[in-house]
Design a protein around this motif. Structure first.
Motif, PDB file in Angstrom:
ATOM      1  N   VAL A 119       0.882  -1.163   0.000  1.00  0.00           N
ATOM      2  CA  VAL A 119       0.000   0.000   0.000  1.00  0.00           C
ATOM      3  C   VAL A 119       0.924   1.218   0.000  1.00  0.00           C
ATOM      4  O   VAL A 119       1.695   1.415   0.947  1.00  0.00           O
ATOM      5  N   THR A 120       0.856   1.991  -1.068  1.00  0.00           N
ATOM      6  CA  THR A 120       1.703   3.174  -1.210  1.00  0.00           C
ATOM      7  C   THR A 120       0.843   4.427  -1.149  1.00  0.00           C
ATOM      8  O   THR A 120      -0.122   4.556  -1.906  1.00  0.00           O
ATOM      9  N   ARG A 121       1.206   5.311  -0.237  1.00  0.00           N
ATOM     10  CA  ARG A 121       0.546   6.612  -0.132  1.00  0.00           C
ATOM     11  C   ARG A 121       1.559   7.695  -0.439  1.00  0.00           C
ATOM     12  O   ARG A 121       2.690   7.644   0.050  1.00  0.00           O
ATOM     13  N   VAL A 122       1.168   8.673  -1.236  1.00  0.00           N
ATOM     14  CA  VAL A 122       2.073   9.752  -1.613  1.00  0.00           C
ATOM     15  C   VAL A 122       1.275  11.029  -1.824  1.00  0.00           C
ATOM     16  O   VAL A 122       0.123  10.989  -2.284  1.00  0.00           O
ATOM     17  N   LYS A 123       1.859  12.155  -1.449  1.00  0.00           N
ATOM     18  CA  LYS A 123       1.213  13.449  -1.660  1.00  0.00           C
ATOM     19  C   LYS A 123       1.536  13.959  -3.059  1.00  0.00           C
ATOM     20  O   LYS A 123       2.689  13.934  -3.482  1.00  0.00           O
ATOM     21  N   VAL A 124       0.518  14.421  -3.754  1.00  0.00           N
ATOM     22  CA  VAL A 124       0.641  14.840  -5.149  1.00  0.00           C
ATOM     23  C   VAL A 124       0.110  16.262  -5.284  1.00  0.00           C
ATOM     24  O   VAL A 124      -1.030  16.540  -4.893  1.00  0.00           O
ATOM     25  N   LYS A 125       0.944  17.149  -5.844  1.00  0.00           N
ATOM     26  CA  LYS A 125       0.528  18.538  -6.068  1.00  0.00           C
ATOM     27  C   LYS A 125       0.594  18.831  -7.571  1.00  0.00           C
ATOM     28  O   LYS A 125       1.665  18.864  -8.166  1.00  0.00           O
ATOM     29  N   PRO A 126      -0.556  19.030  -8.227  1.00  0.00           N
ATOM     30  CA  PRO A 126      -0.568  19.289  -9.668  1.00  0.00           C
ATOM     31  C   PRO A 126       0.041  20.647 -10.016  1.00  0.00           C
ATOM     32  O   PRO A 126      -0.121  21.625  -9.285  1.00  0.00           O
ATOM     33  N   ILE A 127       0.760  20.685 -11.124  1.00  0.00           N
ATOM     34  CA  ILE A 127       1.285  21.934 -11.680  1.00  0.00           C
ATOM     35  C   ILE A 127       0.295  22.513 -12.682  1.00  0.00           C
ATOM     36  O   ILE A 127       0.120  23.719 -12.794  1.00  0.00           O
ATOM     37  N   VAL A 128      -0.364  21.621 -13.430  1.00  0.00           N
ATOM     38  CA  VAL A 128      -1.328  22.019 -14.457  1.00  0.00           C
ATOM     39  C   VAL A 128      -2.735  21.972 -13.874  1.00  0.00           C
ATOM     40  O   VAL A 128      -3.120  20.976 -13.251  1.00  0.00           O
ATOM     41  N   ASP A 129      -3.502  23.024 -14.062  1.00  0.00           N
ATOM     42  CA  ASP A 129      -4.843  23.074 -13.507  1.00  0.00           C
ATOM     43  C   ASP A 129      -5.824  22.273 -14.357  1.00  0.00           C
ATOM     44  O   ASP A 129      -5.744  22.266 -15.591  1.00  0.00           O
ATOM     45  N   GLY A 130      -6.720  21.575 -13.687  1.00  0.00           N
ATOM     46  CA  GLY A 130      -7.779  20.853 -14.378  1.00  0.00           C
ATOM     47  C   GLY A 130      -7.382  19.505 -14.913  1.00  0.00           C
ATOM     48  O   GLY A 130      -8.105  18.925 -15.741  1.00  0.00           O
ATOM     49  N   ALA A 131      -6.257  18.948 -14.462  1.00  0.00           N
ATOM     50  CA  ALA A 131      -5.805  17.645 -14.969  1.00  0.00           C
ATOM     51  C   ALA A 131      -6.827  16.564 -14.627  1.00  0.00           C
ATOM     52  O   ALA A 131      -7.302  16.474 -13.494  1.00  0.00           O
ATOM     53  N   THR A 132      -7.152  15.753 -15.608  1.00  0.00           N
ATOM     54  CA  THR A 132      -8.108  14.658 -15.409  1.00  0.00           C
ATOM     55  C   THR A 132      -7.427  13.295 -15.413  1.00  0.00           C
ATOM     56  O   THR A 132      -8.098  12.272 -15.264  1.00  0.00           O
ATOM     57  N   ALA A 133      -6.111  13.277 -15.617  1.00  0.00           N
ATOM     58  CA  ALA A 133      -5.355  12.030 -15.584  1.00  0.00           C
ATOM     59  C   ALA A 133      -3.930  12.339 -15.159  1.00  0.00           C
ATOM     60  O   ALA A 133      -3.379  13.378 -15.515  1.00  0.00           O
ATOM     61  N   VAL A 134      -3.341  11.453 -14.379  1.00  0.00           N
ATOM     62  CA  VAL A 134      -1.960  11.605 -13.926  1.00  0.00           C
ATOM     63  C   VAL A 134      -1.196  10.345 -14.312  1.00  0.00           C
ATOM     64  O   VAL A 134      -1.685   9.231 -14.118  1.00  0.00           O
ATOM     65  N   THR A 135      -0.006  10.532 -14.883  1.00  0.00           N
ATOM     66  CA  THR A 135       0.811   9.395 -15.290  1.00  0.00           C
ATOM     67  C   THR A 135       1.734   8.956 -14.155  1.00  0.00           C
ATOM     68  O   THR A 135       2.270   9.781 -13.412  1.00  0.00           O
ATOM     69  N   PHE A 136       1.914   7.651 -14.043  1.00  0.00           N
ATOM     70  CA  PHE A 136       2.880   7.068 -13.127  1.00  0.00           C
ATOM     71  C   PHE A 136       3.620   5.959 -13.864  1.00  0.00           C
ATOM     72  O   PHE A 136       3.165   5.476 -14.905  1.00  0.00           O
ATOM     73  N   GLU A 137       4.758   5.565 -13.295  1.00  0.00           N
ATOM     74  CA  GLU A 137       5.529   4.463 -13.857  1.00  0.00           C
ATOM     75  C   GLU A 137       5.832   3.450 -12.765  1.00  0.00           C
ATOM     76  O   GLU A 137       5.993   3.812 -11.597  1.00  0.00           O
ATOM     77  N   MET A 138       5.916   2.192 -13.178  1.00  0.00           N
ATOM     78  CA  MET A 138       6.221   1.131 -12.224  1.00  0.00           C
ATOM     79  C   MET A 138       6.667  -0.092 -13.010  1.00  0.00           C
ATOM     80  O   MET A 138       6.417  -0.200 -14.212  1.00  0.00           O
ATOM     81  N   SER A 139       7.323  -1.017 -12.341  1.00  0.00           N
ATOM     82  CA  SER A 139       7.725  -2.256 -12.986  1.00  0.00           C
ATOM     83  C   SER A 139       6.500  -3.001 -13.517  1.00  0.00           C
ATOM     84  O   SER A 139       5.478  -3.095 -12.827  1.00  0.00           O
ATOM     85  N   PRO A 140       6.580  -3.559 -14.721  1.00  0.00           N
ATOM     86  CA  PRO A 140       5.456  -4.359 -15.231  1.00  0.00           C
ATOM     87  C   PRO A 140       5.225  -5.623 -14.418  1.00  0.00           C
ATOM     88  O   PRO A 140       4.194  -6.286 -14.581  1.00  0.00           O
ATOM     89  N   GLN A 141       6.157  -5.975 -13.526  1.00  0.00           N
ATOM     90  CA  GLN A 141       5.969  -7.133 -12.653  1.00  0.00           C
ATOM     91  C   GLN A 141       5.013  -6.830 -11.500  1.00  0.00           C
ATOM     92  O   GLN A 141       4.590  -7.740 -10.789  1.00  0.00           O
ATOM     93  N   MET A 142       4.692  -5.546 -11.316  1.00  0.00           N
ATOM     94  CA  MET A 142       3.751  -5.150 -10.275  1.00  0.00           C
ATOM     95  C   MET A 142       2.434  -4.727 -10.914  1.00  0.00           C
ATOM     96  O   MET A 142       2.413  -4.068 -11.962  1.00  0.00           O
ATOM     97  N   THR A 143       1.331  -5.077 -10.273  1.00  0.00           N
ATOM     98  CA  THR A 143       0.002  -4.759 -10.787  1.00  0.00           C
ATOM     99  C   THR A 143      -0.748  -3.921  -9.761  1.00  0.00           C
ATOM    100  O   THR A 143      -0.774  -4.253  -8.571  1.00  0.00           O
ATOM    101  N   VAL A 144      -1.372  -2.838 -10.233  1.00  0.00           N
ATOM    102  CA  VAL A 144      -2.177  -1.984  -9.362  1.00  0.00           C
ATOM    103  C   VAL A 144      -3.585  -2.550  -9.295  1.00  0.00           C
ATOM    104  O   VAL A 144      -4.276  -2.653 -10.302  1.00  0.00           O
ATOM    105  N   ALA A 145      -4.007  -2.923  -8.098  1.00  0.00           N
ATOM    106  CA  ALA A 145      -5.352  -3.478  -7.921  1.00  0.00           C
ATOM    107  C   ALA A 145      -6.377  -2.388  -7.685  1.00  0.00           C
ATOM    108  O   ALA A 145      -7.543  -2.528  -8.072  1.00  0.00           O
ATOM    109  N   ALA A 146      -5.977  -1.284  -7.039  1.00  0.00           N
ATOM    110  CA  ALA A 146      -6.919  -0.204  -6.737  1.00  0.00           C
ATOM    111  C   ALA A 146      -6.131   1.061  -6.442  1.00  0.00           C
ATOM    112  O   ALA A 146      -4.966   1.020  -6.039  1.00  0.00           O
ATOM    113  N   ALA A 147      -6.791   2.207  -6.653  1.00  0.00           N
ATOM    114  CA  ALA A 147      -6.194   3.505  -6.342  1.00  0.00           C
ATOM    115  C   ALA A 147      -7.292   4.441  -5.861  1.00  0.00           C
ATOM    116  O   ALA A 147      -8.477   4.277  -6.198  1.00  0.00           O
TER     117      ALA A 147
END
Length: 504
Positions: A119-147
């Motif tokens: 379970v990873t928690r991180v604080k995120v502060k947008p630079i661009v206003d009105g963003a409807t999607a945020v990109t992240f990167e991770m190893s393809p060996q890991m799968t995100v079950a929920a966010a």
């Protein structure tokens, strides 16, 4: 005619489109900091075969041409050319991240079968206003079950997109779609539940972490604080970045919590059945770990040919041959002397460069012939734990022994500064981090063992650079150091390492 075209081309179109699914979704959702639109052309030539031409305004270099190639069951993208588009050269955009990340809090469980639940928690502060999607990167060996974002469920789009991940170092791009547009300057709490198999057992409780710097979601490797809690079987040992603030047992589990004293770019960990040697210096602590058992690869009469992965930071691995030790040894034989050598090289670096990235530095073994220097955690080849073997004193044998006995650990110690305190902003400049680390290690060796030892390593670098390829060209001719990760290609997989470390 339409039906025939559909039958002929629709499968091809779907194949290409699947490779860009995450990238296309980012555009359709209004992401990518306003740099929307992507062109991907797949071409077929009688002489060149299949190749790609890509225009992506989201990249630092918008135009790329090359092809996907396979060699030894490893996928490469051979880049033929990569450069900025004319409009970007004339009006270069301000390069910045879409979001600023800070304050990572990760709870990770290493299960008895070595699978990892986080379970990873991180604080995120947008630079661009009105963003409807945020990109992240991770190893393809890991799968995100929920966010979730501020406790509200968010959608996740995580697909295996080969071409969309060109230049990503083997990471997988995925999207998080918050429940509503994000406001610039406001801080949001993102939470991810992710899992995967990133720890392998090399035999006899010698373990191997494959996703060392990308086992959790990142965004352009920004500096952040880390609070890490690991839960793992009580009969194992775990080392990670940061200072221990909690260490306890609960039945069959051990729980260790670590916190970094300053911001770092990424957090790593390692797992094993360790013996420790501890050295304290002026303002820092060195904790060197050794496996109690010897790698099977280093035992006499190993399997026919054995290759171990040689990862370059955040990139796909190359391959190198690991030379077995002809006499059976235990890694514990050299533990105390290795700890003293690491502390000595650290003293040298501190006197020249100032404080390291973190005051507590753990050194842990990893199967193979390579090392990696992460903030507060160094992965060191298990070959470095074995005493040098008697044999003919050829220049090649001497340089290999010097590499494992001295250079490798000094190089990885130097990465506490080069790459972890001083960083490069562009892939064309990342060679500086490896080259400065290598130069620092050679300076240390020269001071410790004399000029001949440093010259011996330089001679070996020259020999590797001038090695002839089947085409008659030399490895050095593959490209300049500024090509960075583009040097690793299916034709000359060793070119990145040879040119970056040796020529750099």
């Amino acid at each position: 005619v339409a039906a025939a075209m559909d039958q002929l081309w629709t499968p091809t179109f779907r194949n290409v489109a699947d490779s860009f699914q995450s990238r296309l979704a980012l555009d359709l959702l209004g992401g990518a900091a306003g740099h929307s639109g992507v062109f991907a052309g797949l071409f077929q030539s009688p002489r060149l075969g299949s190749f790609d031409i890509i225009f992506d305004p989201f990249g630092q270099e918008q135009i790329t041409a090359g092809r996907v190639a396979m060699r030894d069951n490893h996928v490469y993208f051979d880049t033929w050319t990569s450069f900025q588009a004319k409009s970007f050269r004339q009006n270069p955009p301000m390069r910045h991240d879409d979001v600023v990340l800070s304050d990572y809090r990760i709870q990770a469980t290493v299960n008895p079968d070595l699978s990892l639940d986080c379970v990873t928690r991180v604080k995120v502060k947008p630079i661009v206003d009105g963003a409807t999607a945020v990109t992240f990167e991770m190893s393809p060996q890991m799968t995100v079950a929920a966010a979730s974002v501020d406790g509200q469920a968010a959608e996740v789009l995580q697909r295996d997109s080969l071409r969309a991940n060109i230049g990503s170092g083997g990471n997988q791009l995925f999207l998080v779609l918050p429940p509503g547009p994000l406001r610039a300057g406001r801080e949001y709490g993102f939470e991810f539940k992710h899992s995967g198999k990133v720890i392998l057992d090399a035999g006899d409780r010698v373990f191997y972490v494959t996703a060392r710097g990308n086992w959790y979601p990142t965004h352009n490797l920004q500096f952040a604080q880390y609070d890490l809690q690991f839960r793992y079987p009580v009969d194992l040992d775990l080392v990670a970045a940061g200072d221990v603030v909690e260490n306890r047992t609960e039945g069959e589990w051990r729980i260790t919590r670590r916190r970094t004293a300053s911001t770092i770019r990424f957090a790593a960990f390692n797992l094993g059945n360790y013996e420790h040697a501890r050295v304290e210096g002026a303002g820092y602590v060195v904790d060197v770990c050794a496996n109690r058992a010897l790698d099977r690869a280093l035992r006499p009469n190993p399997p026919d040919s054995l290759t171990m992965p040689l990862p370059i930071r955040q990139r796909q691995p190359s391959q190198v041959v690991l030379t077995p030790a002809p006499v059976l040894h235990t890694p514990l034989e050299r533990l105390q002397s290795l700890a003293a050598e690491v502390a000595s090289s650290l003293d040298f670096m501190v006197s020249n460069f100032g404080p390291p990235a973190l005051p507590h530095i753990a050194v842990s073994p990893i199967p193979g012939a390579f090392g990696q220097g992460f903030p507060g955690l160094i992965y060191l080849s298990t070959r470095a734990y074995i005493e040098g073997q008697p044999g003919p004193r050829t220049a090649a044998a001497e340089s290999q022994q010097l590499y494992f006995d001295e250079l490798l650990q000094a190089h990885e110690v130097a990465h506490q500064w080069w790459g972890n305190r001083v960083t490069a902003t562009f892939y064309r400049d990342t060679w500086l981090m490896e080259s400065l680390a290598n130069t620092s290690a050679l300076l240390y060796i020269e001071k410790r063992k004399g000029a001949r030892s440093a010259e011996l390593m330089l001679d070996s670098y020259r020999d590797f650079l001038l090695e002839k390829l089947p085409s008659g060209q030399t490895v050095e001719s593959t490209g300049p150091v500024a090509f960075g990760s583009r040097l690793e290609n299916s034709q000359v997989p060793s070119a990145y390492r040879t040119i970056t470390y040796g020529k750099g």
